[in-house]
Scaffold this active site. Structure first.
Site, PDB file in Angstrom:
ATOM      1  N   ASN A  16       0.837  -1.204   0.000  1.00 27.04           N
ATOM      2  CA  ASN A  16       0.000   0.000   0.000  1.00 27.04           C
ATOM      3  C   ASN A  16       0.863   1.241   0.000  1.00 27.04           C
ATOM      4  OD1 ASN A  16      -2.593  -1.172   0.026  1.00 27.04           O
ATOM      5  ND2 ASN A  16      -2.323  -1.709   2.175  1.00 27.04           N
ATOM      6  N   CYS A  17       0.259   2.372  -0.391  1.00 27.56           N
ATOM      7  CA  CYS A  17       1.027   3.600  -0.437  1.00 27.56           C
ATOM      8  C   CYS A  17       1.484   3.960   0.976  1.00 27.56           C
ATOM      9  CB  CYS A  17       0.234   4.750  -1.073  1.00 27.56           C
ATOM     10  SG  CYS A  17      -1.317   5.094  -0.278  1.00 27.56           S
ATOM     11  N   PRO A  18       2.661   4.485   1.135  1.00 28.01           N
ATOM     12  CA  PRO A  18       3.535   5.067   0.101  1.00 28.01           C
ATOM     13  C   PRO A  18       4.509   4.087  -0.565  1.00 28.01           C
ATOM     14  CG  PRO A  18       4.531   5.463   2.237  1.00 28.01           C
ATOM     15  CD  PRO A  18       3.250   4.690   2.494  1.00 28.01           C
ATOM     16  N   ASP A  43      -2.266  -1.911  -5.596  1.00 28.83           N
ATOM     17  CA  ASP A  43      -2.974  -0.851  -4.878  1.00 28.83           C
ATOM     18  C   ASP A  43      -3.583   0.138  -5.874  1.00 28.83           C
ATOM     19  OD1 ASP A  43      -3.855   1.087  -3.169  1.00 28.83           O
ATOM     20  OD2 ASP A  43      -1.871   1.950  -2.799  1.00 28.83           O
TER      21      ASP A  43
END
Ligand code: FE2
Lengths: 79, 382
Positions: A16-18, A43
């Site tokens: 997932n981000c970042p 994602d």
């Protein structure tokens, strides 16, 4: 999306981000100007973030698309 | 390690006028589509998290390290990341929003509306959508009006107070948010009460409203609910008059403006319907009724000093003289057409969800449901 050639690849599935952008930056920093990195992510957030990041930094997304639930980006290193 | 904060704390800070800097680290497109807003203006910055990846010092150079920074992102990972980058650069007070912007979008703020002692009326304000749902409590029963998707909130609210949810109402088939009505009714084994003008032919099980009927609590004492069919915004829109003191007006009457009648793309027909409704069914209601609307657009104009979105109907009519003074059907239609705006594309999809025709997965519903409402016929806010 057309078949592209690339110089290196990076699998960010499940991240997932970042992380996808962070890993892509670290990888592309090691590459030479004009080289293409194939990044794959799962994602959905990366669909907007990857191009937005690339355009701010001066890299070019030469192609992108979705294949089997994975998002693919061909990132060409800029200046 | 930077601390986290919840969406409820975020709302409280805005309501209390806390002097934080709010830093949204999502990309610019997502930020411009939907951002945190509340009862007071806040100092909001949008610096995408990838700027902090690329050049952290430069990205943070416009922020004061002595200020308190509250970071916001889509899910929470990037906000936490940026908060930690800022801390490593010497910022002293940085924290990040738990569960991201969606938790803000779903947040409901319960506030008690002053009412006679024998019952309780609650406004559940959803600041992320600028919309309101309501709870009416008598003895151990609770009725819910226009619930949003976050149905756990309503069932927890009831359980904590030993209440049973007995009736769930929707003022109309919502186009701008996904209704929690059918699911809340199902898990509470309550009736879902709506008008067939909006729901006949849908895949939703419901008890049809009869115009003029009075609905009572199961223990049959307490305030009653007079159902007044008020078509216009939608063909099945209904206004609920509680205890001859309050009107839950859905998207028919707002504190500022009235509900736009063009969402069904039959603007002339529905605008005429709305005109007749206003003249013959709404303006005939007593001026001392407290209007409890489904939406608002401007806290300054529409909320009380206690952050309740309400006002008495007489004041509402005076605030919207340019609408209520129109005495000619064609002129009213003209007014509506002049004030028409595009409706967001997602409204068609939301209607299909609310009518039970499609059932997208939770993540998709979260995305459909984000974004501010476009329900008012006019934005007269200067
Ligand atoms: Fe509506």
């Amino acid at each position: 999306m057309t078949q592209q050639t690339y110089d290196d690849e990076l699998d960010c599935s499940g991240m997932n981000c970042p992380l996808p952008v962070l890993k892509t930056k670290m990888k592309i920093d090691e590459m030479t100007k004009g080289a293409v990195l194939l990044v794959s992510t799962t994602d959905p957030g990366s669909c907007k973030d990857m191009p937005a990041w690339a355009s701010r930094v001066g890299h070019k997304i030469v192609d992108s698309g979705e294949v089997d639930g994975r998002f693919l980006f061909y990132v060409q290193k800029g200046e | 390690m930077a601390q986290s904060y919840s969406a409820a704390e975020l709302y409280e800070w805005i309501e209390n006028g806390a002097s934080h800097i709010y830093l949204d680290v999502r990309n610019e497109e997502d930020h411009s589509r939907f951002a945190v807003e509340g009862p007071h203006n806040i100092e909001m910055r949008n610096i995408p998290y990838f700027d902090f990846i690329e050049a952290p010092e430069q990205a943070s150079s416009h922020l004061d390290p002595e200020s308190s920074v509250r970071v916001i992102c889509a899910k929470e990972g990037s906000a936490q990341f940026v908060a930690e980058v800022l801390e490593s650069l010497g910022f002293i007070d940085v924290s990040w929003l738990e569960k991201g912007i969606i938790s803000w979008g779903n947040l409901l703020i319960p506030k008690r509306i002053p009412s006679p002692d024998n019952y309780q009326l609650w406004q559940f304000n959803r600041p992320g959508k600028a919309s309101c749902s309501y709870g009416l409590i008598h003895a151990d029963e609770m009725m819910v009006f226009d619930p949003s998707r976050n149905i756990g909130f309503y069932s927890d609210f009831a359980t904590q107070r030993d209440l049973t949810i007995t009736h769930v109402f929707d003022t109309h088939l919502q186009a701008d948010y996904i209704s929690g009505g059918p699911n809340l009714a199902k898990i509470s084994q309550a009736e879902y009460i709506v008008h067939e003008g909006d729901f006949s032919g849908s895949d939703i099980e419901f008890r049809p409203i009869v115009d003029g009927e009075r609905i009572q609590f199961n223990n049959s004492s307490g305030p009653d609910i007079l159902c007044t069919h008020s078509p216009g915004h939608t063909p099945g829109s209904t206004t609920f008059v509680i205890d001859e003191r309050f009107m839950i007006s859905g998207d028919t009457v707002f504190i500022v403006s009235v509900g736009r009648p063009d969402l069904g793309r039959k603007v002339v027909e529905w605008a005429k319907e709305l005109y007749r409704t206003l003249k013959t069914r709404i303006c005939t209601l007593p001026e001392n009724l407290i209007v409890l609307p489904g939406h608002y657009t401007d806290w300054d104009l529409e909320s009380t000093d206690d952050y309740l979105i309400l006002n008495d109907f007489g004041t509402v009519k005076r605030m919207n003289e340019d609408i209520y003074e129109i005495d000619d059907e064609d002129q009213f239609v003209e007014y509506i057409i002049e004030n028409m705006r595009e409706q967001p594309e997602v409204y068609d999809e939301i209607r299909k969800v609310n009518a039970g025709f499609i059932d997208p997965d939770e993540d998709e519903q979260d995305i459909m449901d984000l974004g501010k409402n476009e329900c008012a016929a006019s934005h007269m806010v200067s």
